[in-house]
Design an enzyme around this catalytic site. Structure first.
Site, PDB file in Angstrom:
ATOM      1  CG  ASN A 158      -1.849   1.158   1.266  1.00 12.50           C
ATOM      2  OD1 ASN A 158      -2.673   1.310   0.364  1.00 12.50           O
ATOM      3  ND2 ASN A 158      -1.714   2.015   2.266  1.00 12.50           N
ATOM      4  N   GLY A 160      -0.038   5.216   0.783  1.00 10.74           N
ATOM      5  CA  GLY A 160      -1.109   6.132   1.158  1.00 10.74           C
ATOM      6  C   GLY A 160      -0.570   7.359   1.862  1.00 10.74           C
ATOM      7  CE1 TYR A 162      -3.797   6.074   5.060  1.00 12.38           C
ATOM      8  CE2 TYR A 162      -1.513   5.402   4.760  1.00 12.38           C
ATOM      9  CZ  TYR A 162      -2.859   5.214   4.512  1.00 12.38           C
ATOM     10  OH  TYR A 162      -3.265   4.180   3.717  1.00 12.38           O
ATOM     11  NE  ARG A 163      -4.103  13.790  12.383  1.00 17.22           N
ATOM     12  CZ  ARG A 163      -5.286  14.049  12.954  1.00 17.22           C
ATOM     13  NH1 ARG A 163      -6.290  14.478  12.212  1.00 17.22           N
ATOM     14  NH2 ARG A 163      -5.446  13.876  14.242  1.00 17.22           N
ATOM     15  CG  HIS A 180      -7.149   5.593   6.054  1.00 18.04           C
ATOM     16  ND1 HIS A 180      -6.707   6.436   7.046  1.00 18.04           N
ATOM     17  CD2 HIS A 180      -7.860   6.354   5.199  1.00 18.04           C
ATOM     18  CE1 HIS A 180      -7.138   7.669   6.787  1.00 18.04           C
ATOM     19  NE2 HIS A 180      -7.845   7.637   5.674  1.00 18.04           N
ATOM     20  CD  GLU A 271      -7.221  15.775   8.891  1.00 19.87           C
ATOM     21  OE1 GLU A 271      -7.454  15.908   7.681  1.00 19.87           O
ATOM     22  OE2 GLU A 271      -6.445  14.912   9.342  1.00 19.87           O
TER      23      GLU A 271
END
Ligand code: ZN
Lengths: 475, 75
Positions: A158, A160, A162-163, A180, A271
């Site tokens: 994966n 991705g 992400y924070r 997620h 966000e």
């Protein structure tokens, strides 16, 4: 097409879409002010390379790389003036080229420098993205990880975004949400009480940032999609321990692991809905080694009140999968505009096969994988309305909606936890607003005829525009 | 030094300006993990001037939301 961030920045500069900022700037609030200001330039704003950050002399930071539709078009290899609708259909066409080819290289640029001793808060020009963030965040990092049960399944590796809150020299707290892909892998590793190896890649090629933030199925490879969209084979290399695959041209790679069965306070963080999400208990990554290019460029992203870079980055990659999934069984659908807050609001243009059909399209959108949690407000317009043109959408809503029949609220559905309207976080509702023209057997609206298009107008638009510029207008 | 956010945890220096200029230091609380830089405005660094909404002094950190709960061990 662009195999790394640097080649994209070079192209942006040639197109007048990258500027350099050389004056000294304080990390706070200077950097976010530059990020906010460049985002506010709208559809044609440039990326900004910041050269002189107080205390971080010699470190470079680039922001707003995906910050405008002009830069987005250049990423796609299109003219920077390409319309949103043109970019949508170009991406849609390339989507079907999955899977693209990937290749592995050795002696990769991302490993020109290898550090076993480092302090992330000093190595990277970190800054508070928003005033009340709980710390210093990586907001545009592609996190690579494998399925612990199938480490040899490349398609399940994966990538991705992400924070990530960098808490000290080598500790990072990460937000993974249950829906997620990385959460699947975390769950499997934690059930076995094993660490989950991760590679955090910073400053990757622009299409990989785009794909890493695209909601695709778990067993589809972001790397192969990246190759399909760029048309050139994605170049990968192995992390220094040989386990994970990372972009060979990344500016930085932070190699580490998620500690099993540990949670620590993280947040708040401003966000994508334009609100702060509160402090949470999140997983922890211990970084063991850093590799980077010579004279690396740190890339970070601003998000907050829209419109910001994240809205452009997440824009069309949210639209396309929803469009493709609906279109499979509902060919009448013409386009999907889910640009708003990662699809919390979506506008769908569709013809109607029979009466009430648009509402069925809404149900389909609400039950796509991304739609289940995210797509909350669903606006349906006729197939000849451009859903990316809000003037047309407002016209459709103003003139087609009959409140009692066309506005429907379905309560107690899944919701997106970061949406301030999701209460309790994770629960929500679906609001369907049907602004399409009724077709049989639904009774017609009053017998009204809409004013048609004027096909001769396009030619005159050009003539008048030229006259306008000759008259002294500078656009 | 006490943490400016939870007012209980012990905060320590976790980074200094890497160019040797002494321009700033970064502190982190060992309890709530709040991180801040010495050059941030007082609305962030002074507990008396911070927005009470963002304070964690009356919060049991164990009760914070856990988005991804720890799963049961599999044998
Ligand atoms: Zn604290």
């Amino acid at each position: 097409m662009f195999k790394d961030l640097r080649s994209f920045l070079k192209k942006l500069e040639e197109e007048g879409q990258l500027v350099h900022y050389h004056d000294e700037v304080l990390p706070e609030p200077g950097i976010r002010a530059i990020m906010r200001g460049s985002a506010d330039l709208g559809a044609t704003g440039p990326a900004v390379l910041i050269h002189n950050i107080k205390g971080y002399k010699g470190r470079k930071l680039v922001v707003n790389v995906h910050g405008s539709w002009a830069n987005h078009a250049i990423m796609l290899g299109m003219p920077k003036t390409a319309s949103l609708k043109e970019q949508f259909f170009e991406l849609e066409r390339r989507w079907d080229k999955y899977p693209g080819e990937v290749k592995w290289v050795t002696g990769a640029p991302c490993q020109e420098v290898v550090l076993d001793s480092f302090n992330l808060l000093e190595l990277l020009p970190m800054h508070k993205v928003n005033e009340h963030d709980g710390g210093f965040y990586l907001s545009k990092a592609s996190v690579v990880s494998k399925d612990p049960d199938e480490p040899d399944n490349f398609d399940k590796e994966n990538v991705g975004i992400y924070r990530l809150q960098v808490q000290d020299a080598n500790t990072i707290a990460m937000q993974g949400l249950p829906f997620h892909d990385i959460a699947i892998q975390m769950r499997k590793a934690e059930a076995k009480n094993e660490p989950l190896p991760v590679a955090i890649c910073l400053g990757v090629d622009p299409m990989l940032s785009f794909m890493a933030s695209t909601p695709i199925a778990y067993d589809l490879s972001e790397y192969k999609y990246n190759s399909a969209l760029t048309g050139i084979p994605m170049e990968l290399t192995k992390t220094t321990d040989g386990f994970l695959d990372v972009p060979a041209g990344a500016e930085y790679v932070l190699e580490g692991e998620i500690l099993p069965r540990v949670r620590v306070p993280e947040g708040p963080f401003g966000e994508f809905p334009g609100s702060y999400s509160g402090a949470r208990q999140q997983v922890v990554i211990k970084v063991k080694r850093v590799t980077h290019r010579t004279d690396p460029i740190f890339e970070n992203l601003y998000l907050g009140r829209p419109w910001t870079e994240i809205d452009t980055l997440l824009g069309l990659n949210t639209c396309i999968p929803i469009y493709k999934q609906i279109k499979e069984t509902m060919p009448e659908v013409k386009a999907v505009n889910a640009l708003y807050q990662h699809g919390l609001t979506a506008i769908i243009a569709t013809d109607s096969r029979f009466g009430g059909y648009a509402k069925s399209v809404a149900f389909r959108a609400a039950s796509t994988p991304h739609g289940i949690s995210y797509v909350k407000n669903i606006i349906l317009v006729d197939g000849d309305v451009d859903p990316f043109d809000l003037v047309q959408v407002m016209w459709a809503m103003s003139t087609r909606i009959r409140g009692p029949q066309d506005v429907i609220v379905i309560p107690s559905t899944p919701g997106m936890p970061l949406d301030p309207g999701s209460e309790p976080p994770g629960m929500g509702c679906k609001v369907i607003i049907d602004a399409t023209t009724p077709v049989a057997p639904e009774p017609k609206m009053r017998d009204v005829k809409m004013v048609g298009h004027i096909p001769e107008a396009a030619a005159f638009q050009k003539i008048i525009s030229d006259l306008h510029q000759k008259a002294g207008c500078r656009l | 030094m006490k943490c400016v956010r939870c007012l209980v945890g012990e905060a320590s220096v976790v980074a200094k300006a890497p160019d040797g200029s002494g321009a700033w230091e970064i502190y982190k609380c060992a309890r709530c993990n709040f991180g801040w830089r010495s050059t941030e405005p007082e609305s962030i660094t002074d507990p008396a001037k911070r927005d009470p909404f963002f304070q964690l002094d009356k919060v049991d950190l164990n009760n914070l939301i856990i988005p991804c709960p720890i799963p049961p061990l599999r044998s």
